[in-house]
Design an enzyme around this catalytic site. Structure first.
Site, PDB file in Angstrom:
ATOM      1  N   CYS A  10       0.871  -1.177   0.000  1.00 32.70           N
ATOM      2  CA  CYS A  10       0.000   0.000   0.000  1.00 32.70           C
ATOM      3  C   CYS A  10       0.908   1.227   0.000  1.00 32.70           C
ATOM      4  O   CYS A  10       2.081   1.131  -0.353  1.00 32.70           O
ATOM      5  CB  CYS A  10      -0.992  -0.021   1.166  1.00 32.70           C
ATOM      6  N   ASN A  13       2.347   1.486   4.338  1.00 31.62           N
ATOM      7  CA  ASN A  13       2.595   0.198   5.010  1.00 31.62           C
ATOM      8  C   ASN A  13       2.256   0.258   6.487  1.00 31.62           C
ATOM      9  O   ASN A  13       2.927  -0.328   7.317  1.00 31.62           O
ATOM     10  CB  ASN A  13       4.044  -0.264   4.775  1.00 31.62           C
ATOM     11  N   CYS A  15      -1.527   0.541   7.257  1.00 36.38           N
ATOM     12  CA  CYS A  15      -2.955   0.187   7.362  1.00 36.38           C
ATOM     13  C   CYS A  15      -3.274  -1.063   6.543  1.00 36.38           C
ATOM     14  O   CYS A  15      -3.436  -2.149   7.086  1.00 36.38           O
ATOM     15  CB  CYS A  15      -3.844   1.339   6.890  1.00 36.38           C
ATOM     16  N   ARG A  16      -3.373  -0.898   5.237  1.00 29.22           N
ATOM     17  CA  ARG A  16      -3.878  -1.972   4.386  1.00 29.22           C
ATOM     18  C   ARG A  16      -2.902  -3.129   4.195  1.00 29.22           C
ATOM     19  O   ARG A  16      -3.287  -4.291   4.362  1.00 29.22           O
ATOM     20  CB  ARG A  16      -4.284  -1.398   3.021  1.00 29.22           C
ATOM     21  N   SER A  17      -1.667  -2.839   3.820  1.00 24.75           N
ATOM     22  CA  SER A  17      -0.755  -3.955   3.535  1.00 24.75           C
ATOM     23  C   SER A  17      -0.349  -4.735   4.783  1.00 24.75           C
ATOM     24  O   SER A  17      -0.252  -5.964   4.718  1.00 24.75           O
ATOM     25  CB  SER A  17       0.457  -3.503   2.714  1.00 24.75           C
ATOM     26  N   ASP A 127      -8.257   3.220   1.206  1.00 23.40           N
ATOM     27  CA  ASP A 127      -7.366   3.642   2.287  1.00 23.40           C
ATOM     28  C   ASP A 127      -8.214   4.187   3.438  1.00 23.40           C
ATOM     29  O   ASP A 127      -8.886   5.196   3.285  1.00 23.40           O
ATOM     30  CB  ASP A 127      -6.412   4.724   1.782  1.00 23.40           C
TER      31      ASP A 127
END
Length: 161
Positions: A10, A13, A15-17, A127
């Site tokens: 993301c 690095n 939140c999402r990944s 996001d």
């Protein structure tokens, strides 16, 4: 047999990944034969948060579903990642463009959006960083769980045939 590398990407690095990494690792733990063949990591295309733990909201929402993100630390995507990882999976179109811009021509791996593995072509994991409350983080977790299941099914078919 050499391992197959999976890199979730993301922007920062945090939140999402890392959520994708944590979810995928836990689901993978339930498949020991496949786990022995895979290496999993996450990174960001921007170096805003290198060395930091995942966003506290991501970690809290993940923990409520039994995923532990506490050991993860943000890092930036590096050129070597295209040598080390066979699957480089972006959370959104902008990060996919960023990855395509630095991807070496000799990369023979799979570079795509992560949600392709959830049967959602061209869909993005949104996001949640600037959202208020937990709803955005819950949505991310829902999408990541679905894509992780799809990726695991794909890898089982590919590597355990």
């Amino acid at each position: 047999m050499s391992s197959t590398g999976i890199l979730f990407v993301c922007l920062g690095n945090i939140c999402r990944s890392p959520t994708a990494e944590g979810v995928f690792r836990r689901k993978l733990a339930e498949k020991p034969q496949l786990k022995a063949l895979l290496e999993v990591d996450s990174a960001g295309t921007a170096a805003y948060h290198v060395g930091e733990p995942p966003d506290r909201r991501s970690a809290a929402v993940a923990a409520r579903r039994g995923y532990d993100l506490s050991v993860l630390r943000a890092r930036a995507v590096m050129a070597e990642d295209f040598e080390k990882y066979d699957y480089v999976l972006a959370m959104d179109q902008q990060n996919l463009f960023n990855l395509q811009a630095v991807c070496p021509p000799q990369f023979n791996g799979h570079l795509s959006l992560f949600l392709d593995f959830a049967g959602k072509q061209d869909a993005e994991v949104p996001d949640p960083y600037y959202t208020s409350g937990d709803r955005g983080f819950e949505e991310v977790l829902d999408l990541v769980e679905a894509a992780s299941d799809g990726l695991l099914a794909h890898l089982e078919a590919e590597l355990l045939r």
